[in-house]
Design an enzyme around this catalytic site. Structure first.
Site, PDB file in Angstrom:
ATOM      1  N   LYS A 211     -10.373   7.563   5.430  1.00 42.97           N
ATOM      2  CA  LYS A 211      -9.105   8.023   4.847  1.00 42.97           C
ATOM      3  C   LYS A 211      -8.462   8.924   5.850  1.00 42.97           C
ATOM      4  O   LYS A 211      -9.131   9.886   6.094  1.00 42.97           O
ATOM      5  CB  LYS A 211      -9.089   8.728   3.493  1.00 42.97           C
ATOM      6  CG  LYS A 211      -7.978   9.112   2.837  1.00 42.97           C
ATOM      7  CD  LYS A 211      -8.235   9.843   1.549  1.00 42.97           C
ATOM      8  CE  LYS A 211      -6.956  10.454   1.191  1.00 42.97           C
ATOM      9  NZ  LYS A 211      -6.883  10.764  -0.066  1.00 42.97           N
ATOM     10  N   LYS A 264      -8.103   3.257   4.268  1.00 46.19           N
ATOM     11  CA  LYS A 264      -6.485   3.931   3.667  1.00 46.19           C
ATOM     12  C   LYS A 264      -5.908   4.635   4.784  1.00 46.19           C
ATOM     13  O   LYS A 264      -6.529   5.717   5.378  1.00 46.19           O
ATOM     14  CB  LYS A 264      -7.081   4.728   2.742  1.00 46.19           C
ATOM     15  CG  LYS A 264      -5.793   5.202   2.080  1.00 46.19           C
ATOM     16  CD  LYS A 264      -6.111   6.085   0.745  1.00 46.19           C
ATOM     17  CE  LYS A 264      -4.754   6.843   0.388  1.00 46.19           C
ATOM     18  NZ  LYS A 264      -5.116   7.987  -0.621  1.00 46.19           N
TER      19      LYS A 264
HETATM   20  C1  PBG Z   1      -5.804  12.151  -2.874  1.00 48.76           C
HETATM   21  C2  PBG Z   1      -5.105  10.720  -2.828  1.00 48.76           C
HETATM   22  C3  PBG Z   1      -3.759  10.463  -1.962  1.00 48.76           C
HETATM   23  C4  PBG Z   1      -3.769   9.227  -2.156  1.00 48.76           C
HETATM   24  C5  PBG Z   1      -4.673   8.657  -2.830  1.00 48.76           C
HETATM   25  N1  PBG Z   1      -5.572   9.720  -3.322  1.00 48.76           N
HETATM   26  C6  PBG Z   1      -2.956  11.471  -1.201  1.00 48.76           C
HETATM   27  C7  PBG Z   1      -3.371  12.421  -0.067  1.00 48.76           C
HETATM   28  O1  PBG Z   1      -4.473  12.481   0.224  1.00 48.76           O
HETATM   29  O2  PBG Z   1      -2.599  13.165   0.014  1.00 48.76           O
HETATM   30  C8  PBG Z   1      -2.450   8.568  -1.647  1.00 48.76           C
HETATM   31  C9  PBG Z   1      -2.252   7.058  -2.059  1.00 48.76           C
HETATM   32  C10 PBG Z   1      -0.789   6.644  -1.677  1.00 48.76           C
HETATM   33  O3  PBG Z   1      -0.175   7.246  -0.734  1.00 48.76           O
HETATM   34  O4  PBG Z   1      -0.454   5.663  -2.455  1.00 48.76           O
HETATM   35  N2  PBG Z   1      -6.292  12.486  -4.210  1.00 48.76           N
END
Ligand code: PBG
Length: 343
Positions: A211, A264
């Site tokens: 991520k 991601k």
């Molecule tokens: C954090 C989380 C995020 C997303 C999914 N889980 C945001 C972040 O890390 O700031 C992003 C998903 C998206 O942008 O569609 N729990």
């Protein structure tokens, strides 16, 4: 004009034979193209994200994500029912709690919106795969994905205990899968141990393994009300410059017991997706994030892009790069169109 065309057709370079290998033969008609297509998106591959808020009868559109709403548990059931009717097999839930504090107490609250939505969903749609996103950022007053120490650092190991408790709470509510998205080191092992010790050996872990610290989460933070109050997430989320490190993270998560690993965001990370797919033997998911959704919607709204074609092209690119599963806000739109095509 006509004679110019004839002149071109008649001209052939002396000594150069006409091509005998002609890849265009396999592109001549739609039926031929369908027959030789290497990849396809199945509705069964899609996971729809949903944002749960407290209360009943709540359906609030997120301004930066046209068509996507914050929903109370009862409304989640409505939307999940229509998703399931279109063939969607899974949803992933994000919660926005009533109150936030600095230790994310709401995460393990049995009466919290996610826990409530899980129970309602499993009751109404027992066959639907219910995935609970597992992260502290929606529950902390400072918006970080972990426990913050006095000097403003993120305490990795203290956060592990918090995540383990959250996973147990989701399992007890009936979730099929928990999906840690915090990027703390060792979380998959900590969660697996906690689940097993409490008898939840059948609850799967889908880990957000690679991520990245990305600008493409902007609209999500409005949706989940989770923008960090200070600093950013770069001490735990990955540097967009790195790909080898993504493979390392995915392999670590598999070692620790992840059943599914995820990359991601999606669009700017297809190379990472391909590398992870080649490195592991578990299903690989990709998250087509909020900013990717909003960009496409905005361009379509302005008439700058053909929305349907763009969605189809985007989703199949994830399959081509190796995704088994796709988390996407386009899930229901795509499924509705597939249903019409085949029906
Ligand atoms: C954090 C989380 C995020 C997303 C999914 N889980 C945001 C972040 O890390 O700031 C992003 C998903 C998206 O942008 O569609 N729990």
């Amino acid at each position: 004009m006509k004679s110019a065309l004839r002149a071109l057709q008649q001209r052939s370079e002396p000594g150069v034979p006409a091509p005998q290998i002609r890849p265009r033969r396999m592109r001549r008609t739609q039926s031929i193209r369908d027959m030789v297509a290497e990849n396809a998106v199945r509705v069964e591959d899609l996971i729809e994200p949903m944002f749960v808020v407290p209360g009943a009868g709540v359906r609030r559109e997120i301004s930066a994500m046209p068509g996507i709403c914050q929903l109370s548990a009862d409304q989640i059931v409505e939307d999940a029912r229509s998703a399931a009717a279109l063939g969607i097999r899974a949803v992933i839930l994000f919660g926005i709690p009533e109150r936030k504090d600095d230790v994310a107490s709401g995460l393990s609250d049995a009466a919290g919106p996610v826990q409530q939505a899980i129970r309602s969903l499993k009751q109404a749609l027992p066959g639907l795969v219910v995935i609970a996103d597992l992260c502290a950022c929606e529950y902390t007053s400072h918006g970080h994905c972990g426990i913050v120490t006095a000097d403003g650092a993120i305490d990795n190991d203290a956060t592990l205990a918090l995540l383990a408790d959250g996973a147990l709470s989701y399992a007890r509510s009936g979730a099929d899968v928990v999906a840690p998205s915090d990027m703390m080191d060792g979380r998959v092992r900590a969660i697996r141990r906690a689940l097993d010790a409490d008898g939840w050996t059948d609850i799967a872990i889908m880990s957000y393994s690679a991520k990245y610290a990305s600008a493409f989460y902007g609209p999500f933070r409005e949706a989940a009300e989770s923008a960090p109050a200070f600093g950013d997430r770069r001490t735990y989320q990955m540097d967009p410059a790195n790909a080898r490190e993504a493979v390392k993270e995915a392999l670590l998560d598999v070692d620790e017991g992840a059943d599914i690993v995820m990359v991601k965001p999606a669009m700017a990370y297809l190379d990472v997706l391909l590398r992870v797919r080649e490195a592991v033997r578990v299903p690989v998911a990709v998250y087509n994030v909020s900013g990717e959704y909003s960009m496409l919607k905005a361009a379509a709204h302005n008439g700058w892009i053909d929305e349907r074609r763009a969605i189809d092209e985007l989703l199949v690119s994830f399959k081509r790069a190796g995704a088994d599963l796709i988390v996407t806000y386009f899930a229901r739109e795509f499924a509705a169109r597939s249903a019409r095509r085949s029906g």
